[in-house]
Design a protein around this motif. Structure first.
Motif, short mmCIF file in Angstrom:
data_model
loop_
_atom_site.label_atom_id
_atom_site.label_comp_id
_atom_site.label_asym_id
_atom_site.label_seq_id
_atom_site.Cartn_x
_atom_site.Cartn_y
_atom_site.Cartn_z
N GLU A 1 -13.68 9.23 -21.90
CA GLU A 1 -13.97 7.85 -21.53
C GLU A 1 -12.71 7.00 -21.51
OE1 GLU A 1 -16.11 5.02 -19.93
OE2 GLU A 1 -16.94 7.00 -20.43
N GLU A 2 -11.80 7.25 -22.46
CA GLU A 2 -10.57 6.46 -22.51
C GLU A 2 -9.67 6.73 -21.31
OE1 GLU A 2 -7.48 8.95 -25.18
OE2 GLU A 2 -9.26 8.28 -26.28
N ASP A 3 -9.76 7.95 -20.75
CA ASP A 3 -8.97 8.28 -19.57
C ASP A 3 -9.51 7.55 -18.34
OD1 ASP A 3 -7.26 10.24 -20.93
OD2 ASP A 3 -9.10 11.41 -21.08
N TYR A 4 -10.83 7.53 -18.20
CA TYR A 4 -11.42 6.77 -17.10
C TYR A 4 -11.13 5.28 -17.25
CZ TYR A 4 -13.98 10.64 -14.98
OH TYR A 4 -14.30 11.79 -14.32
N LYS A 5 -11.14 4.80 -18.49
CA LYS A 5 -10.84 3.39 -18.73
C LYS A 5 -9.41 3.06 -18.33
CE LYS A 5 -11.03 -0.18 -22.33
NZ LYS A 5 -11.30 -0.46 -23.77
N PHE A 6 -8.48 3.98 -18.62
CA PHE A 6 -7.08 3.79 -18.22
C PHE A 6 -6.96 3.67 -16.71
CE2 PHE A 6 -3.46 6.21 -16.47
CZ PHE A 6 -2.44 5.32 -16.76
N ILE A 7 -7.63 4.57 -15.98
CA ILE A 7 -7.57 4.54 -14.52
C ILE A 7 -8.21 3.26 -13.99
CG2 ILE A 7 -8.36 5.65 -12.40
CD1 ILE A 7 -6.07 7.12 -13.83
N GLU A 8 -9.33 2.87 -14.55
CA GLU A 8 -10.02 1.66 -14.08
C GLU A 8 -9.17 0.41 -14.31
OE1 GLU A 8 -14.30 -0.69 -14.54
OE2 GLU A 8 -13.78 0.91 -15.95
N GLU A 9 -8.53 0.33 -15.47
CA GLU A 9 -7.80 -0.89 -15.81
C GLU A 9 -6.39 -0.93 -15.22
OE1 GLU A 9 -7.87 -1.12 -20.05
OE2 GLU A 9 -9.98 -1.74 -20.14
N LYS A 10 -5.73 0.21 -15.12
CA LYS A 10 -4.32 0.23 -14.74
C LYS A 10 -4.07 0.67 -13.30
CE LYS A 10 -2.40 -0.58 -18.89
NZ LYS A 10 -1.40 -1.64 -19.18
N ILE A 11 -4.96 1.50 -12.76
CA ILE A 11 -4.64 2.19 -11.51
C ILE A 11 -5.58 1.85 -10.36
CG2 ILE A 11 -4.23 4.45 -10.46
CD1 ILE A 11 -2.29 3.79 -12.73
N TYR A 12 -6.85 1.62 -10.64
CA TYR A 12 -7.86 1.53 -9.59
C TYR A 12 -7.53 0.48 -8.53
CZ TYR A 12 -12.37 1.32 -7.23
OH TYR A 12 -13.37 1.35 -6.28
N ASP A 13 -7.10 -0.69 -8.96
CA ASP A 13 -6.78 -1.76 -7.99
C ASP A 13 -5.66 -1.35 -7.04
OD1 ASP A 13 -8.74 -3.35 -9.02
OD2 ASP A 13 -7.40 -4.62 -10.21
N LYS A 14 -4.74 -0.54 -7.52
CA LYS A 14 -3.66 -0.05 -6.66
C LYS A 14 -4.20 0.92 -5.61
CE LYS A 14 -0.33 -2.29 -8.66
NZ LYS A 14 0.42 -3.37 -7.95
N LEU A 15 -5.19 1.72 -6.01
CA LEU A 15 -5.82 2.63 -5.05
C LEU A 15 -6.55 1.85 -3.96
CD1 LEU A 15 -7.28 5.35 -7.47
CD2 LEU A 15 -5.07 5.35 -6.30
N VAL A 16 -7.22 0.78 -4.36
CA VAL A 16 -7.89 -0.08 -3.38
C VAL A 16 -6.87 -0.71 -2.44
CG1 VAL A 16 -9.28 -2.17 -3.08
CG2 VAL A 16 -9.86 -0.55 -4.89
N GLU A 17 -5.74 -1.15 -2.99
CA GLU A 17 -4.68 -1.73 -2.16
C GLU A 17 -4.18 -0.72 -1.13
OE1 GLU A 17 -0.02 -3.18 -2.54
OE2 GLU A 17 -1.31 -3.30 -4.33
N ILE A 18 -3.99 0.51 -1.56
CA ILE A 18 -3.53 1.55 -0.63
C ILE A 18 -4.58 1.77 0.46
CG2 ILE A 18 -2.98 4.01 -0.39
CD1 ILE A 18 -1.94 3.87 -3.33
N PHE A 19 -5.84 1.87 0.06
CA PHE A 19 -6.91 2.06 1.04
C PHE A 19 -6.94 0.94 2.07
CE2 PHE A 19 -11.17 0.66 2.27
CZ PHE A 19 -11.53 1.71 3.11
N LYS A 20 -6.88 -0.29 1.62
CA LYS A 20 -6.95 -1.43 2.54
C LYS A 20 -5.75 -1.45 3.49
CE LYS A 20 -9.78 -4.53 -0.30
NZ LYS A 20 -9.82 -5.82 -1.06
N SER A 21 -4.59 -1.09 2.98
CA SER A 21 -3.39 -1.08 3.81
C SER A 21 -3.46 0.02 4.87
CB SER A 21 -2.14 -0.87 2.94
OG SER A 21 -1.97 -1.95 2.03
N TYR A 22 -3.92 1.19 4.47
CA TYR A 22 -3.98 2.32 5.41
C TYR A 22 -5.11 2.14 6.41
CZ TYR A 22 -0.45 5.35 3.29
OH TYR A 22 0.74 5.89 2.86
N GLY B 1 0.78 -1.23 0.00
CA GLY B 1 0.00 0.00 0.00
C GLY B 1 0.81 1.27 0.00
N LEU B 2 2.11 1.16 -0.20
CA LEU B 2 2.97 2.33 -0.17
C LEU B 2 3.55 2.63 -1.54
CD1 LEU B 2 4.94 1.71 3.16
CD2 LEU B 2 2.91 3.13 2.81
N VAL B 3 3.43 3.88 -1.96
CA VAL B 3 4.14 4.39 -3.14
C VAL B 3 5.57 4.69 -2.69
CG1 VAL B 3 4.34 6.36 -4.71
CG2 VAL B 3 2.10 5.31 -4.29
N PRO B 4 6.58 4.37 -3.50
CA PRO B 4 7.97 4.60 -3.08
C PRO B 4 8.24 6.03 -2.64
CG PRO B 4 7.93 3.32 -5.09
CD PRO B 4 6.51 3.77 -4.85
#
Length: 464
Positions: free
Chosen positions: A190-211, A152-155
């Protein structure tokens, strides 16, 4: 033509080295000299190329032309109409580089010493790549850091050598939410939201769960919904100096900006969850709890501002409280926000940024000078930081409803940086300045978040 003579000039005095605690005396090595014969009224052009590459297939003139064409293209893309903004666009370009390990873009924190730092990158992100409309670079930077999220940590930073990143930071991950949110606000396709959903969103969830549970460096969520961080010798906020066993700015507990960022992150996750139709992890319910706890525990009635850290209440007047005002999702009522801005203006505002500690504090250090130990003791104890002009101007304009008078005042505060960009590192903005006489720049000669935040607020106030 160049004639090698390998000359050494001994006992040269360098004032810049003397003021940082060294003798300032060194030897000067000149591996070459260039002699050009010019007749009366004759014009000659020549170039010198200094490189580590084995082979150069272009002349200096060709390289110069390519660079000018590239910079002019960036200026045209950004779309500003004055020299100050155009120079900031040029300055922004200096920090956006390739990261070999990911094959994607990243942001160097400052010249000449710093590599890419997670916190610095995310704070500088909006100004450097969104205000300049470099949206492809923005996507690459977000993706580049997503590949290194761990527990859950960004370097915190990528070291110079080929070693693993360091993760000793609580705020880089929280600033990552802000960078994602701002990216979507600037793009919004729409393509920008798709990028966040596919590439980034799961990492945000990981950060949330860790914190929201607990992760490394004593980072986790308390029963009141607030985030605590740091213990022992760990320094995990941006005020991170440690000299041996001396923790100069111990901010262990619940730092004010961390919890403002946490509330911001929860609000962002609720918006994204709804947009992407994802699992409800009760972001909204938790954000209301955090807001309630924040208002009950952080308000310092005596000083009309926020405590810097709780639960062992630290009532030093520092600039970290301004992020509770400047971030997109308001955690305080307008009256408290205005009092924070007024207190910050009185105690912290300095020509080229904000002091890291009130000049009225008995521990205030007025100069950042001398040997490293002495400088470290002053780094976050009164030294003025250029990038802090960003949250201050945003907060100042917000509490004054971006009215005409506030915009004029904000432009005055920004205008001094145009003059500064002609000093020191030409077309750059320094990392820090002295606390007492802030016209004297110190630290990195040009810093990413200094440039980024000046450009961000320039972009913001010129909408009005």
């Amino acid at each position: 033509m160049a004639t090698p003579n390998y000359l050494f000039e001994e006992n040269q005095y360098y004032m810049i080295d003397n003021r940082t605690g060294f003798l300032g005396v060194d030897n000067h090595y000149t591996p070459y000299e260039v002699n050009i014969n010019i007749k009366a009224k004759e014009i000659k052009k020549f170039y010198v190329i200094c490189t580590l590459e084995n082979e150069i297939n272009k002349t200096g003139f060709e390289m110069e032309k390519e660079y000018k064409n590239r910079i002019n293209t960036l200026i045209e893309k950004a779309g500003y109409n004055d020299n100050f903004a155009n120079n900031l666009v040029k300055a922004a370009d200096h920090f956006i580089v390739d990261r070999k390990s990911t094959g994607l873009k990243t942001i160097l924190a400052g010249y000449p010493w710093f590599t890419d730092w997670g916190r610095d990158t995310m704070i500088a992100f909006e100004g450097l790549v969104l205000c300049t409309k470099r949206f492809e670079d923005a996507r690459e930077i977000l993706e580049s850091f997503s590949k290194y999220v761990k527990n859950g940590l960004v370097p915190n930073l990528f070291p110079d050598a080929n070693t693993e990143p360091l993760y000793n930071t609580v705020d880089a991950s929280l600033w990552y939410f802000q960078a994602v949110y701002k990216y979507l606000k600037y793009t919004g396709n729409e393509e920008d939201y798709k990028f966040i959903e596919e590439k980034i969103y799961d990492k945000l969830v990981e950060i949330f769960k860790s914190y929201s549970s607990k992760t490394d460096f004593s980072i986790g969520m308390d029963e009141d919904g607030l985030i605590f961080a740091g213990s022992g010798l760990d320094q995990v906020t941006w005020m991170d100096v440690r000299v041996g066993d001396i923790v100069v700015t111990p901010r262990h507990g619940k730092p004010v900006e961390i919890n403002a960022l946490w509330y911001n992150a929860l609000c962002i996750m609720e918006e994204l969850r709804i947009r992407f139709n994802k699992e409800n992890l009760y972001y909204k319910e938790l954000s209301l709890k955090v807001k309630d706890s924040f208002n009950k525990k952080f308000w310092n009635k005596d000083k009309q501002c926020l405590f810097d850290v709780i639960d062992e209440d630290d009532d030093k007047i520092r600039p970290n409280q301004l992020w509770a005002v400047s971030l997109p999702f308001s955690i305080l009522d307008r009256e408290k926000e205005k009092q924070i801005v007024d207190t910050s203006y009185k105690h912290l505002y300095s020509t080229y940024g904000l002091r890291s500690l009130s000049f009225m504090d008995k521990e205030f250090k007025d100069k950042y000078i001398g040997e490293l130990f002495k400088r470290d003791l002053a780094y976050h104890m009164g030294t003025t930081w250029g990038f802090l002009i960003g949250p201050f101007i945003t907060s100042y304009c917000k509490v004054n409803n971006y009215d005409e008078k506030a915009i004029i005042k904000a432009k005055e505060m920004l205008s001094v940086f145009e003059d500064h960009m002609r000093d020191g590192c030409i077309n750059g903005i320094a990392e820090i300045f002295d606390g007492e006489f802030s016209s004297t720049s110190r630290g990195c000669y040009s810093q990413a978040w200094s440039v980024g935040e000046v450009l961000r607020v320039y972009c913001d106030i010129n909408k009005y």
